[in-house]
Design a protein around this motif. Sequence first.
Motif, PDB file in Angstrom:
ATOM      1  N   UNK A 228      38.938  42.291  28.192  1.00  0.00           N
ATOM      2  CA  UNK A 228      38.705  41.785  26.840  1.00  0.00           C
ATOM      3  C   UNK A 228      38.946  40.283  26.770  1.00  0.00           C
ATOM      4  N   UNK A 229      39.987  39.813  27.461  1.00  0.00           N
ATOM      5  CA  UNK A 229      40.273  38.381  27.495  1.00  0.00           C
ATOM      6  C   UNK A 229      39.106  37.623  28.122  1.00  0.00           C
ATOM      7  N   UNK A 230      38.632  38.117  29.266  1.00  0.00           N
ATOM      8  CA  UNK A 230      37.517  37.466  29.961  1.00  0.00           C
ATOM      9  C   UNK A 230      36.288  37.405  29.062  1.00  0.00           C
ATOM     10  N   UNK A 231      35.989  38.505  28.377  1.00  0.00           N
ATOM     11  CA  UNK A 231      34.813  38.551  27.504  1.00  0.00           C
ATOM     12  C   UNK A 231      34.924  37.538  26.373  1.00  0.00           C
ATOM     13  N   UNK A 232      36.098  37.459  25.763  1.00  0.00           N
ATOM     14  CA  UNK A 232      36.297  36.521  24.662  1.00  0.00           C
ATOM     15  C   UNK A 232      36.143  35.073  25.126  1.00  0.00           C
ATOM     16  N   UNK A 233      36.706  34.754  26.282  1.00  0.00           N
ATOM     17  CA  UNK A 233      36.675  33.376  26.760  1.00  0.00           C
ATOM     18  C   UNK A 233      35.294  32.976  27.264  1.00  0.00           C
ATOM     19  N   UNK A 234      34.596  33.903  27.906  1.00  0.00           N
ATOM     20  CA  UNK A 234      33.255  33.585  28.397  1.00  0.00           C
ATOM     21  C   UNK A 234      32.292  33.294  27.259  1.00  0.00           C
ATOM     22  N   UNK A 235      32.558  33.878  26.098  1.00  0.00           N
ATOM     23  CA  UNK A 235      31.648  33.698  24.971  1.00  0.00           C
ATOM     24  C   UNK A 235      31.693  32.283  24.409  1.00  0.00           C
ATOM     25  N   UNK A 236      32.757  31.514  24.717  1.00  0.00           N
ATOM     26  CA  UNK A 236      32.802  30.132  24.221  1.00  0.00           C
ATOM     27  C   UNK A 236      33.140  29.129  25.326  1.00  0.00           C
ATOM     28  N   UNK A 237      32.808  29.495  26.580  1.00  0.00           N
ATOM     29  CA  UNK A 237      32.962  28.587  27.725  1.00  0.00           C
ATOM     30  C   UNK A 237      34.388  28.062  27.882  1.00  0.00           C
ATOM     31  N   UNK A 238      35.354  28.933  27.663  1.00  0.00           N
ATOM     32  CA  UNK A 238      36.748  28.565  27.870  1.00  0.00           C
ATOM     33  C   UNK A 238      37.213  29.083  29.225  1.00  0.00           C
ATOM     34  N   UNK A 239      38.505  28.968  29.506  1.00  0.00           N
ATOM     35  CA  UNK A 239      38.992  29.185  30.874  1.00  0.00           C
ATOM     36  C   UNK A 239      40.195  30.120  30.900  1.00  0.00           C
ATOM     37  N   UNK A 240      40.215  30.999  31.893  1.00  0.00           N
ATOM     38  CA  UNK A 240      41.336  31.905  32.131  1.00  0.00           C
ATOM     39  C   UNK A 240      41.786  31.764  33.578  1.00  0.00           C
ATOM     40  N   UNK A 241      43.104  31.663  33.778  1.00  0.00           N
ATOM     41  CA  UNK A 241      43.667  31.643  35.126  1.00  0.00           C
ATOM     42  C   UNK A 241      44.820  32.638  35.183  1.00  0.00           C
ATOM     43  N   UNK A 242      44.843  33.453  36.237  1.00  0.00           N
ATOM     44  CA  UNK A 242      45.922  34.414  36.450  1.00  0.00           C
ATOM     45  C   UNK A 242      46.522  34.177  37.829  1.00  0.00           C
ATOM     46  N   UNK A 243      47.827  33.978  37.869  1.00  0.00           N
ATOM     47  CA  UNK A 243      48.576  33.930  39.125  1.00  0.00           C
ATOM     48  C   UNK A 243      49.380  35.223  39.191  1.00  0.00           C
ATOM     49  N   UNK A 244      49.055  36.084  40.136  1.00  0.00           N
ATOM     50  CA  UNK A 244      49.721  37.379  40.241  1.00  0.00           C
ATOM     51  C   UNK A 244      50.218  37.563  41.668  1.00  0.00           C
ATOM     52  N   UNK A 245      51.530  37.457  41.838  1.00  0.00           N
ATOM     53  CA  UNK A 245      52.121  37.548  43.169  1.00  0.00           C
ATOM     54  C   UNK A 245      51.420  36.550  44.101  1.00  0.00           C
ATOM     55  N   UNK A 246      50.768  37.004  45.163  1.00  0.00           N
ATOM     56  CA  UNK A 246      50.141  36.051  46.092  1.00  0.00           C
ATOM     57  C   UNK A 246      48.628  35.944  45.897  1.00  0.00           C
ATOM     58  N   UNK A 247      48.150  36.228  44.684  1.00  0.00           N
ATOM     59  CA  UNK A 247      46.721  36.111  44.393  1.00  0.00           C
ATOM     60  C   UNK A 247      46.494  35.228  43.167  1.00  0.00           C
ATOM     61  N   UNK A 248      45.256  34.745  43.046  1.00  0.00           N
ATOM     62  CA  UNK A 248      44.876  33.949  41.877  1.00  0.00           C
ATOM     63  C   UNK A 248      43.467  34.331  41.441  1.00  0.00           C
ATOM     64  N   UNK A 249      43.274  34.353  40.124  1.00  0.00           N
ATOM     65  CA  UNK A 249      41.954  34.632  39.555  1.00  0.00           C
ATOM     66  C   UNK A 249      41.633  33.545  38.546  1.00  0.00           C
ATOM     67  N   UNK A 250      40.405  33.025  38.600  1.00  0.00           N
ATOM     68  CA  UNK A 250      39.965  32.038  37.619  1.00  0.00           C
ATOM     69  C   UNK A 250      38.619  32.465  37.046  1.00  0.00           C
ATOM     70  N   UNK A 251      38.465  32.235  35.755  1.00  0.00           N
ATOM     71  CA  UNK A 251      37.210  32.535  35.072  1.00  0.00           C
ATOM     72  C   UNK A 251      36.872  31.358  34.174  1.00  0.00           C
ATOM     73  N   UNK A 252      35.699  30.766  34.410  1.00  0.00           N
ATOM     74  CA  UNK A 252      35.263  29.616  33.621  1.00  0.00           C
ATOM     75  C   UNK A 252      33.747  29.571  33.622  1.00  0.00           C
ATOM     76  N   UNK A 253      33.183  29.451  32.431  1.00  0.00           N
ATOM     77  CA  UNK A 253      31.733  29.354  32.272  1.00  0.00           C
ATOM     78  C   UNK A 253      31.019  30.483  33.011  1.00  0.00           C
ATOM     79  N   UNK A 254      31.532  31.711  32.837  1.00  0.00           N
ATOM     80  CA  UNK A 254      30.949  32.919  33.426  1.00  0.00           C
ATOM     81  C   UNK A 254      30.989  32.929  34.955  1.00  0.00           C
ATOM     82  N   UNK A 255      31.821  32.078  35.539  1.00  0.00           N
ATOM     83  CA  UNK A 255      32.036  32.087  36.985  1.00  0.00           C
ATOM     84  C   UNK A 255      33.424  32.655  37.263  1.00  0.00           C
ATOM     85  N   UNK A 256      33.492  33.672  38.115  1.00  0.00           N
ATOM     86  CA  UNK A 256      34.751  34.359  38.387  1.00  0.00           C
ATOM     87  C   UNK A 256      35.107  34.197  39.864  1.00  0.00           C
ATOM     88  N   UNK A 257      36.361  33.873  40.121  1.00  0.00           N
ATOM     89  CA  UNK A 257      36.770  33.624  41.504  1.00  0.00           C
ATOM     90  C   UNK A 257      38.145  34.229  41.769  1.00  0.00           C
TER      91      UNK A 257
END
Length: 292
Positions: A228-257
């Motif tokens: 739900x967070x990703x969907x909300x942020x992608x709709x207005x070109x905002x950014x999400x970053x998650x640092x979870x233990x030894x992993x990282x996730x980024x979502x920006x402008x519908x690009x997910x890494x």
Amino acid sequence: MPANKVKVITVFNFPYGFNDLVSLDLNSSKFEKIVIDLSRMDFIYPSSVIVLAAYTISMATKDITVEVYYPRPNEVKEYLVEIGFRQFCMNNLDTNFNISNYNSTNSLIPIVRLEKERLHEYIQFIKKEINNYSTGKDLSAIEICISEIINNIYDHSNGRAFCFAQYYKKKSEFVFSAYDFGIGIINQVKNFLKDPTPKEPIEYLKWAMTLGNTSHSTQHNAGKGLDNIVSQLNSNNSELTIYANNTRYTSKENTHKFSNNPINHFEGTLIEIKISIDNLPNLELEHIEFDF
């Protein structure tokens, strides 16, 4: 105090500048005093504030004297004084304490230590504060994201969750960070799935990001929180970053890494959103009230 009992740790901007601090094994530490040197930090973001607070409090509860060192008066020191950083850390050693007298002209939401029973009250406070900057914008995306983040934090937290936010007027950008000092999403999912052959850590984070998957969810999100967070942020070109233990996730402008966390030995989960207020939709006319 003998020199071999004192440890100096240089900390600069998150995430790369926190490796030495996060890598320190506090459970087996023989140091009586730890000096956190901020001389290389010329600007401090919400993510840096809450991780620094969490580790400062954790060290102090283990009877380690903590000194936050500034070589000279600077903007970082003034900022930490303004947000009540020292007061917050000193009063959170034995019980939860939050800043009540908050006069900052720069920060939108003060640093808090979350208490689940006060979740609704906290969200209402956030909604009231962000409305000060709405300027006719629909802020529902911010409200939804923060609500989902807090609920997700409690799914994986052991009671040591911290939140802090900042509104940057010049960029019209709202940044919200929440840090769970618990076992983290990766370990939570791993314990839940009980795979006979353990997966790579990134696969566990991908599982947690998949709609409908949940290891321990409240009725509020029922496995929809992160998606739900990703969907909300992608709709207005905002950014999400998650640092979870030894992993990282980024979502920006519908690009997910998905990638490895640049911080070694990171405990828990940090979730940060960056939202451009200018990109939010305008309020519909019937939702705007006039006093004349």
